[in-house]
Write a protein that holds these residues in place. Structure first.
Motif, PDB file in Angstrom:
ATOM      1  N   ALA A  91       0.705  -1.217  -0.222  1.00 51.41           N
ATOM      2  CA  ALA A  91      -0.071   0.415   0.062  1.00 51.41           C
ATOM      3  C   ALA A  91       0.926   1.434  -0.138  1.00 51.41           C
ATOM      4  O   ALA A  91       1.225   2.215   0.949  1.00 51.41           O
ATOM      5  N   VAL A  92       1.125   1.362  -1.490  1.00 51.56           N
ATOM      6  CA  VAL A  92       1.969   2.994  -1.332  1.00 51.56           C
ATOM      7  C   VAL A  92       1.926   3.703  -2.132  1.00 51.56           C
ATOM      8  O   VAL A  92       1.055   3.573  -3.001  1.00 51.56           O
ATOM      9  N   ASN A  93       1.423   4.859  -1.877  1.00 47.16           N
ATOM     10  CA  ASN A  93       1.234   6.068  -3.388  1.00 47.16           C
ATOM     11  C   ASN A  93       2.254   7.099  -3.259  1.00 47.16           C
ATOM     12  O   ASN A  93       2.902   7.388  -2.907  1.00 47.16           O
ATOM     13  N   CYS A  94       2.567   6.962  -4.508  1.00 48.52           N
ATOM     14  CA  CYS A  94       3.813   7.771  -4.772  1.00 48.52           C
ATOM     15  C   CYS A  94       3.063   9.927  -5.602  1.00 48.52           C
ATOM     16  O   CYS A  94       1.758   9.670  -5.997  1.00 48.52           O
ATOM     17  N   GLN A  95       3.600  11.322  -5.406  1.00 48.36           N
ATOM     18  CA  GLN A  95       3.278  12.504  -6.059  1.00 48.36           C
ATOM     19  C   GLN A  95       3.928  12.798  -6.822  1.00 48.36           C
ATOM     20  O   GLN A  95       5.089  12.568  -6.121  1.00 48.36           O
ATOM     21  N   ILE A  96       4.227  13.439  -7.289  1.00 48.64           N
ATOM     22  CA  ILE A  96       4.378  14.486  -8.160  1.00 48.64           C
ATOM     23  C   ILE A  96       4.442  15.577  -8.259  1.00 48.64           C
ATOM     24  O   ILE A  96       3.159  16.216  -7.680  1.00 48.64           O
ATOM     25  N   SER A  97       5.126  16.498  -7.846  1.00 50.89           N
ATOM     26  CA  SER A  97       4.692  17.892  -7.581  1.00 50.89           C
ATOM     27  C   SER A  97       5.106  18.692  -9.030  1.00 50.89           C
ATOM     28  O   SER A  97       4.571  18.989  -9.738  1.00 50.89           O
ATOM     29  N   TRP A  98       5.213  20.723  -8.813  1.00 55.64           N
ATOM     30  CA  TRP A  98       4.403  20.870  -9.816  1.00 55.64           C
ATOM     31  C   TRP A  98       4.913  21.028 -10.411  1.00 55.64           C
ATOM     32  O   TRP A  98       6.490  19.961 -11.184  1.00 55.64           O
ATOM     33  N   PRO A  99       4.573  20.542 -11.703  1.00 58.24           N
ATOM     34  CA  PRO A  99       4.584  19.690 -13.501  1.00 58.24           C
ATOM     35  C   PRO A  99       6.494  19.900 -14.174  1.00 58.24           C
ATOM     36  O   PRO A  99       7.319  19.072 -14.157  1.00 58.24           O
ATOM     37  N   ASP A 100       6.987  21.090 -13.367  1.00 56.85           N
ATOM     38  CA  ASP A 100       8.136  20.416 -14.038  1.00 56.85           C
ATOM     39  C   ASP A 100       8.945  21.232 -13.134  1.00 56.85           C
ATOM     40  O   ASP A 100      10.609  21.613 -13.360  1.00 56.85           O
ATOM     41  N   SER A 101       8.744  20.659 -12.089  1.00 51.27           N
ATOM     42  CA  SER A 101      10.296  20.408 -10.602  1.00 51.27           C
ATOM     43  C   SER A 101      10.463  18.749 -10.933  1.00 51.27           C
ATOM     44  O   SER A 101      11.751  18.982 -10.147  1.00 51.27           O
ATOM     45  N   TRP A 102       9.350  18.299 -10.922  1.00 51.67           N
ATOM     46  CA  TRP A 102      10.216  17.051 -11.547  1.00 51.67           C
ATOM     47  C   TRP A 102      10.448  16.524  -9.846  1.00 51.67           C
ATOM     48  O   TRP A 102      11.164  15.049 -10.113  1.00 51.67           O
ATOM     49  N   HIS A 103       9.957  16.437  -8.761  1.00 50.24           N
ATOM     50  CA  HIS A 103      10.294  16.073  -7.681  1.00 50.24           C
ATOM     51  C   HIS A 103       9.154  15.368  -7.339  1.00 50.24           C
ATOM     52  O   HIS A 103       7.631  15.529  -8.391  1.00 50.24           O
ATOM     53  N   VAL A 104       8.870  13.671  -7.001  1.00 54.24           N
ATOM     54  CA  VAL A 104       8.122  13.378  -6.398  1.00 54.24           C
ATOM     55  C   VAL A 104       8.397  12.379  -5.112  1.00 54.24           C
ATOM     56  O   VAL A 104       9.112  12.403  -4.543  1.00 54.24           O
ATOM     57  N   ARG A 105       7.397  12.210  -4.436  1.00 52.03           N
ATOM     58  CA  ARG A 105       7.484  11.528  -2.885  1.00 52.03           C
ATOM     59  C   ARG A 105       6.455  10.159  -3.159  1.00 52.03           C
ATOM     60  O   ARG A 105       5.177  10.756  -3.602  1.00 52.03           O
ATOM     61  N   CYS A 106       7.213   9.321  -2.019  1.00 51.28           N
ATOM     62  CA  CYS A 106       6.015   8.276  -2.080  1.00 51.28           C
ATOM     63  C   CYS A 106       6.087   7.387  -0.537  1.00 51.28           C
ATOM     64  O   CYS A 106       7.146   8.457   0.444  1.00 51.28           O
ATOM     65  N   THR A 107       4.698   7.617   0.130  1.00 53.38           N
ATOM     66  CA  THR A 107       4.753   7.141   1.272  1.00 53.38           C
ATOM     67  C   THR A 107       3.882   6.257   1.438  1.00 53.38           C
ATOM     68  O   THR A 107       3.437   5.530   0.640  1.00 53.38           O
ATOM     69  N   ASN A 108       3.711   5.325   2.684  1.00 56.68           N
ATOM     70  CA  ASN A 108       2.726   4.201   2.874  1.00 56.68           C
ATOM     71  C   ASN A 108       1.259   4.986   3.441  1.00 56.68           C
ATOM     72  O   ASN A 108       1.441   6.016   3.279  1.00 56.68           O
ATOM     73  N   ALA A 109       0.183   3.777   3.864  1.00 57.30           N
ATOM     74  CA  ALA A 109      -1.269   4.166   3.535  1.00 57.30           C
ATOM     75  C   ALA A 109      -1.101   5.225   5.228  1.00 57.30           C
ATOM     76  O   ALA A 109      -1.959   5.789   4.959  1.00 57.30           O
ATOM     77  N   ALA A 110      -0.462   5.157   5.766  1.00 54.06           N
ATOM     78  CA  ALA A 110      -0.389   6.391   7.006  1.00 54.06           C
ATOM     79  C   ALA A 110       0.736   7.723   6.867  1.00 54.06           C
ATOM     80  O   ALA A 110       0.122   8.003   7.069  1.00 54.06           O
ATOM     81  N   GLY A 111       0.934   7.641   5.140  1.00 54.04           N
ATOM     82  CA  GLY A 111       1.843   8.455   5.263  1.00 54.04           C
ATOM     83  C   GLY A 111       3.209   9.208   5.365  1.00 54.04           C
ATOM     84  O   GLY A 111       3.849  10.288   5.312  1.00 54.04           O
ATOM     85  N   ASN A 112       3.912   7.881   5.980  1.00 52.52           N
ATOM     86  CA  ASN A 112       5.262   8.042   6.283  1.00 52.52           C
ATOM     87  C   ASN A 112       5.701   7.969   5.157  1.00 52.52           C
ATOM     88  O   ASN A 112       5.731   6.729   4.061  1.00 52.52           O
ATOM     89  N   PRO A 113       7.238   8.303   4.806  1.00 54.10           N
ATOM     90  CA  PRO A 113       7.719   8.455   3.520  1.00 54.10           C
ATOM     91  C   PRO A 113       8.468   6.342   3.172  1.00 54.10           C
ATOM     92  O   PRO A 113       8.936   5.864   4.128  1.00 54.10           O
ATOM     93  N   VAL A 114       8.322   6.121   2.068  1.00 53.59           N
ATOM     94  CA  VAL A 114       8.654   4.880   1.782  1.00 53.59           C
ATOM     95  C   VAL A 114       9.838   4.783   0.807  1.00 53.59           C
ATOM     96  O   VAL A 114       9.143   5.830   0.065  1.00 53.59           O
ATOM     97  N   ASP A 115      10.432   4.366   0.340  1.00 52.06           N
ATOM     98  CA  ASP A 115      11.289   4.101  -1.147  1.00 52.06           C
ATOM     99  C   ASP A 115      10.332   3.213  -1.660  1.00 52.06           C
ATOM    100  O   ASP A 115       9.579   2.093  -1.150  1.00 52.06           O
ATOM    101  N   ALA A 116      10.028   3.470  -2.836  1.00 44.71           N
ATOM    102  CA  ALA A 116       9.412   2.661  -3.870  1.00 44.71           C
ATOM    103  C   ALA A 116       9.824   2.889  -5.167  1.00 44.71           C
ATOM    104  O   ALA A 116      10.623   4.006  -5.235  1.00 44.71           O
ATOM    105  N   ARG A 117       8.789   2.044  -5.946  1.00 44.99           N
ATOM    106  CA  ARG A 117       9.571   1.840  -7.666  1.00 44.99           C
ATOM    107  C   ARG A 117       8.500   3.548  -8.135  1.00 44.99           C
ATOM    108  O   ARG A 117       7.254   2.899  -7.646  1.00 44.99           O
ATOM    109  N   PHE A 118       8.515   3.522  -9.314  1.00 44.48           N
ATOM    110  CA  PHE A 118       7.014   4.478  -9.875  1.00 44.48           C
ATOM    111  C   PHE A 118       6.934   4.675 -11.108  1.00 44.48           C
ATOM    112  O   PHE A 118       8.362   4.698 -11.846  1.00 44.48           O
TER     113      PHE A 118
END
Length: 378
Positions: free
Chosen positions: A220-247
């Motif tokens: 149960a991981v969710n990844c999100q991207i930032s404002w389109p042209d800054s190209w940051h991605v953050r991934c978290t578990n279901a509780a919102g804690n950061p976790v490493d993941a592929r995307f």
């Protein structure tokens, strides 16, 4: 649904709006003799507890001459079979549908080894607690590598924790500018990817970039991207804690999520829930029917509930997609996720409704990136 056969099965309650193991890198097999076949497909999987069914609704389409079959292999676990879509290269995305606090991942995709040359996409869906849950969902796949205008890039990462700036293998990426795609891990669950700048000719056009991201894996991981042209991605578990993941990411300008730059009507935009006030929500958009910036506007229906209208895109057949996206400042963490609640034609326009939730399922006003596309003939 077989290509070229448009079967609009509008079920009750859908008039006007639709009611709503470790992952192995998807890579070409050694000695794979099959060419890139130009597979494009989108699936509205609307029978979450059915063991197996052929998708036969007006909101699913495949460019190949084959059916779309969905199999439930366990609670919240599904395999989408795109028949006669024999390819090993491309990008898959998925989003939960129905309005509740569910999020889905792509566990894997690969070419079937037995029973025909089909493409199999494994989907996993999770409740707000992180437990598997049966859910409707929308999945897309494309391996398009030609566009008539704009810029298209897609890729899947092959490592959750790369060392330094890592170049994605050629079999897992495409960029119409011809450049490499690289990424690096900035911290736990925090990544930045690097692509070429847009071609000079594209900088002359007013546009709003389109980007979507999907977490890859069986947890149960969710990844999100930032404002389109800054190209940051953050991934978290279901509780919102950061976790490493592929995307997986699709990125571009003047193109749709499936890689079309011409043919279908499409639009993409962002509603800025973090800046909503006085019952209003603001946003940005690009709309192919106008060929310019704009052509989309939003309405705040309630906390975390948005409606976005894309001007002039109304058609009998089409697909919507949504991601939550990160706050405006890249150092801020992700706050939750968004799901599709419904989409459908409203006169000459298309209306897409989405619901957004903070971690653990509480409605929240998040930034939401929404896309819509019709079929090539529409």
């Amino acid at each position: 649904m077989r290509a070229g056969r448009w079967r609009a099965v509008l079920r009750a309650g859908m008039a006007g709006l639709v009611v709503g193991a470790v992952l192995a890198p998807p890579a070409a097999a050694v000695g794979d003799p099959l060419p890139n076949l130009g597979v494009v497909a989108t699936v509205w999987a609307n029978q979450p507890t059915t063991a197996e069914y052929v998708v036969n609704n007006g909101y699913s389409w495949s460019s190949t001459e084959g059916d779309i079959v969905v199999r439930r292999t366990g609670t919240g676990a599904y395999t989408v079979e795109l028949q006669h879509a024999a390819t090993s290269t491309g990008v898959a995305h998925v989003v939960a549908y129905g309005g509740g606090p569910v999020h889905c991942t792509v566990a894997n995709w690969y070419r079937s080894l037995l029973g025909g040359n089909h493409l199999l996409i494994q989907v996993r869906c999770f409740a707000a607690t992180g437990a598997p849950v049966d859910s409707r969902f929308v999945a897309t796949f494309t391996n398009r590598q030609q566009i008539h205008q704009g810029r298209l890039a897609w890729f899947t990462t092959d490592q959750a924790a790369p060392t330094g700036v890592h170049t994605i293998p050629a079999s897992l990426r495409y960029d119409s500018t011809g450049g490499e795609i690289r990424y690096e891990r900035l911290g736990t669950g925090h990544y930045k990817f690097y692509v070429n700048r847009h071609p000079e000719g594209e900088r002359e056009h007013p546009y709003f970039p389109m980007t979507h991201v999907t977490a890859l894996g069986s947890s149960a991981v969710n990844c999100q991207i930032s404002w389109p042209d800054s190209w940051h991605v953050r991934c978290t578990n279901a509780a919102g804690n950061p976790v490493d993941a592929r995307f997986a990411v699709t990125y571009g300008v003047r193109i749709d999520l499936l890689g079309h730059a011409a043919g279908p009507r499409f639009a993409s935009g962002t509603l800025y829930g973090e800046d909503s006030r006085d019952g209003r929500i603001f946003g940005d958009a690009y709309n192919s029917t106008l060929g310019t910036y704009g052509g989309g506007w939003g309405v705040l229906l309630g906390t975390g509930r948005y409606e976005m209208t894309f001007e002039g895109t109304g058609a009998m057949f089409g697909t919507a997609f949504v991601n939550a996206h990160l706050p405006h400042f890249d150092h801020l963490p992700s706050r939750g996720h968004c799901v599709l609640a419904s989409w459908g034609r409203s006169g000459a326009d298309t209306v897409v409704r989405v619901n957004c939730y903070a971690w653990l399922g509480v409605p929240a006003n998040l930034n939401a990136r929404i896309s819509y596309t019709t079929w090539p003939a529409s």
